[in-house]
Motif scaffolding. Structure first.
Motif, PDB file in Angstrom:
ATOM      1  N   ALA A  85       7.302 -11.499  14.124  1.00  0.00           N
ATOM      2  CA  ALA A  85       5.959 -11.903  13.687  1.00  0.00           C
ATOM      3  C   ALA A  85       5.374 -12.837  14.737  1.00  0.00           C
ATOM      4  CB  ALA A  85       6.019 -12.591  12.331  1.00  0.00           C
ATOM      5  N   ALA A 244       2.392 -15.140  10.451  1.00  0.00           N
ATOM      6  CA  ALA A 244       1.382 -14.123  10.157  1.00  0.00           C
ATOM      7  C   ALA A 244       0.048 -14.753   9.765  1.00  0.00           C
ATOM      8  CB  ALA A 244       1.877 -13.225   9.034  1.00  0.00           C
ATOM      9  N   LYS A 266       0.345  -9.480   8.903  1.00  0.00           N
ATOM     10  CA  LYS A 266      -0.177  -9.102  10.216  1.00  0.00           C
ATOM     11  C   LYS A 266       0.879  -9.297  11.317  1.00  0.00           C
ATOM     12  CE  LYS A 266      -4.088  -9.963  13.319  1.00  0.00           C
ATOM     13  NZ  LYS A 266      -5.313 -10.775  13.532  1.00  0.00           N
ATOM     14  N   ALA A 268       3.892  -8.414  11.422  1.00  0.00           N
ATOM     15  CA  ALA A 268       5.258  -8.676  10.964  1.00  0.00           C
ATOM     16  C   ALA A 268       6.009  -7.363  10.770  1.00  0.00           C
ATOM     17  CB  ALA A 268       5.249  -9.460   9.665  1.00  0.00           C
TER      18      ALA A 268
END
Length: 542
Positions: A85, A244, A266, A268
């Motif tokens: 991430a 994220a 997002k 990840a």
């Protein structure tokens, strides 16, 4: 092997409970893992008890056992797990950061950069107006989910407060349900965020199986089980959300709203590459009966599980065997004592069944297999009394009832308690979801009224030391010995409290065994509509 079962008896004996517990928790039983080196000895011992009491066999083909076909799975050490991430990759370690398992007969699991989607509590409950998934596509993705119910941490005034029973957990809060729902939603895998309060146990319990697990043999495991399932530490999840661009606690609050939508974290991804060893075996339930004199097709079931966690990594004192004395050798002893007590009175009108299940610790497998095989008979099963972790802190003024408020069996239990000058105390910690975590659930979810005798909720009001002493016993056992090497028989344990509780179970069941009534679930119980579907197969209430 010496039989411990007496020929005649006048009361439930604390000494015999202790003796049988000591035997089953001793070294020659190797911790009683299903299919392990101690299974045959454990089964033989229990069968010997039932035979000595003059019971009749109730297993396969007129025998004492029911074969339970199982897969044994073992996540192999040396696997690689990576959480990425925010442009950074973090290597994770099985048992320390994660607990991972695959319940499919495949030799290697390889997941490459699967997107991670936060699905709140992972609950679909139309009757409560709740759907955490909102139609999200989880194919090829890892679902990240919170443990317990959506209202577990709800504050007063939040719309969700009380929608799932408040602090009283429902089946939606259990990890078993969440995995099953993830399968239905097409997820590649699921990771449950571990939080001690919501799970009702610490990380040491999560990893107690040491990568080993069991599952019943299924026709198509790929359709019924995730490729990967397991738990992840909370701190790692907080880091993942931060990377994220999200705040974990804020997202937890959002997940308590009915309008929650899943969030794909997002950037990840989760990767895994590990070997999965598996072997097929047949474990055994032990089954016996005392046929009813007047209505033999109507039954009352007394049950406990004989299995424990077997051998594992050495503890601080060098022990490798998880003996399972309190969980649940004492339960098997209780079933044996109840059988002995029934043999000491005139034959009951209804049939009494006695069971020692395999595979409870690995997902209620033995009891589930039995319930599936005897589905038609459960409509005429009057009641089930299950013993799983009886308190050995000593005599008590009360008995703490897990799952209190569920069904009409409680009235009979309260009446038996009153005859002995005792009371029934409702489960003070229903958020622990203990009512959904023992073998009784296999028949409860098919409509059979049940009572669970489990000393792991609040402490009993002990004669010596009161409620405070009872709570100390519960907390010490749960924190230190539950599923651990220290769950041993010990001379300092006081089995009189367990004997007194088993006496109530015997007397309540004896009264039902000579009656014609059919206790039901209470209004509001999720099991009442299930029982109603088979009402036509039972005699009318007088």
């Amino acid at each position: 092997m010496t039989s411990l079962a007496p020929v005649v008896a006048q009361e439930i004996s604390a000494q015999r409970l202790s003796d049988i517990t000591r035997e089953l928790a001793s070294e020659p039983y190797f911790g009683r893992a299903p299919g392990g080196p101690g299974e045959a000895r454990a089964v033989d011992f229990i069968v010997a008890q039932f035979k000595a009491l003059g019971l009749q066999p109730a297993g396969d083909d007129g025998g004492w056992t029911q074969a339970v076909p199982l897969w044994r799975y073992q996540t192999q050490p040396g696997g690689t797990f990576t959480l990425s991430a925010g442009g950074k990759a973090k290597a994770l370690h099985e048992q320390t950061d994660l607990r991972i398992e695959t319940l499919r007969p495949i030799e290697r699991v390889a997941i490459r950069a699967a997107p991670v989607v936060f699905v709140g509590y992972g609950v679909t409950a139309p009757e409560r107006g709740w759907d955490d998934f909102k139609g999200v596509d989880l194919k090829g993705k890892i679902a990240l989910v919170l443990i317990n119910d959506p209202d577990f941490e709800a504050q007063p005034g939040e719309p969700v407060a009380g929608r799932f029973g408040g602090r009283a957990a429902t089946f939606y809060g259990r990890w078993v349900y969440k995995y099953e729902e993830a399968v239905r939603r097409g997820a590649l895998g699921m990771l449950i965020v571990h939080e001690t309060a919501g799970a009702a146990y610490g990380w040491n319990t999560v990893v107690a199986s040491n990568g080993e697990n069991y599952e019943v043999v299924r026709k198509d495991p790929a359709k019924e089980k995730l490729l990967l399932q397991g738990w992840i530490q909370r701190d790692l999840t907080v880091e993942l959300f931060r990377a994220a661009g999200l705040d974990f606690e804020a997202e937890k609050v959002r997940a308590r709203r009915a309008d929650f939508h899943p969030v794909e974290l997002k950037g990840a991804t989760f990767s895994a590459d590990y070997e999965n060893r598996f072997t097929q075996l047949k474990s055994q339930n032990v089954l016996a009966k005392l046929p009813g004199a007047k209505r033999p097709d109507e039954s009352i079931l007394y049950a406990a599980h004989w299995d424990a966690y077997g051998l594992g990594p050495a503890s601080a004192d060098g022990a490798v065997m998880r003996p399972g004395a309190v969980d649940d050798a004492v339960g098997v002893a209780a079933v044996t004592e109840v059988a002995r007590a029934f043999k000491a009175v005139p034959s009951p009108d209804r049939t009494i069944l006695f069971a020692a299940w395999t595979g409870e610790e690995r997902g209620l497998l033995g009891s589930e297999y039995y319930a599936q095989a005897h589905q038609a008979d459960l409509a005429r099963m009057v009641a089930n009394y299950t013993f799983d972790v009886l308190q050995v802190g000593g005599p008590a003024r009360d008995m703490v009832l897990v799952g209190a408020g569920q069904n009409q069996l409680e009235a009979g239990l309260a009446a038996a308690a009153a005859r002995h000058g005792r009371t029934i105390t409702p489960d003070p910690r229903p958020e622990r979801a203990l009512f959904y975590r023992a073998d009784h659930f296999s028949v409860a979810k098919r409509g059979v009224p049940t009572l669970l005798f489990m000393g792991m909720s609040g402490g009993a009001d002990l004669i010596q030391g009161g409620r405070e002493a009872g709570d100390r016993w519960v907390e010490a056992y749960t924190a230190r010995c539950y599923h651990q090497t220290c769950d041993r028989w010990d001379a300092s344990q006081n089995y009189q409290g367990a004997a007194d509780d088993v006496t109530l179970a015997f007397e309540a069941g004896r009264d039902l065994a000579n009656a014609t009534i059919w206790p039901d679930w209470n209004e509001g119980s999720e099991f009442k509509p299930i029982r109603a579907k088979t009402a036509g197969q039972r005699g009318a209430r007088p």
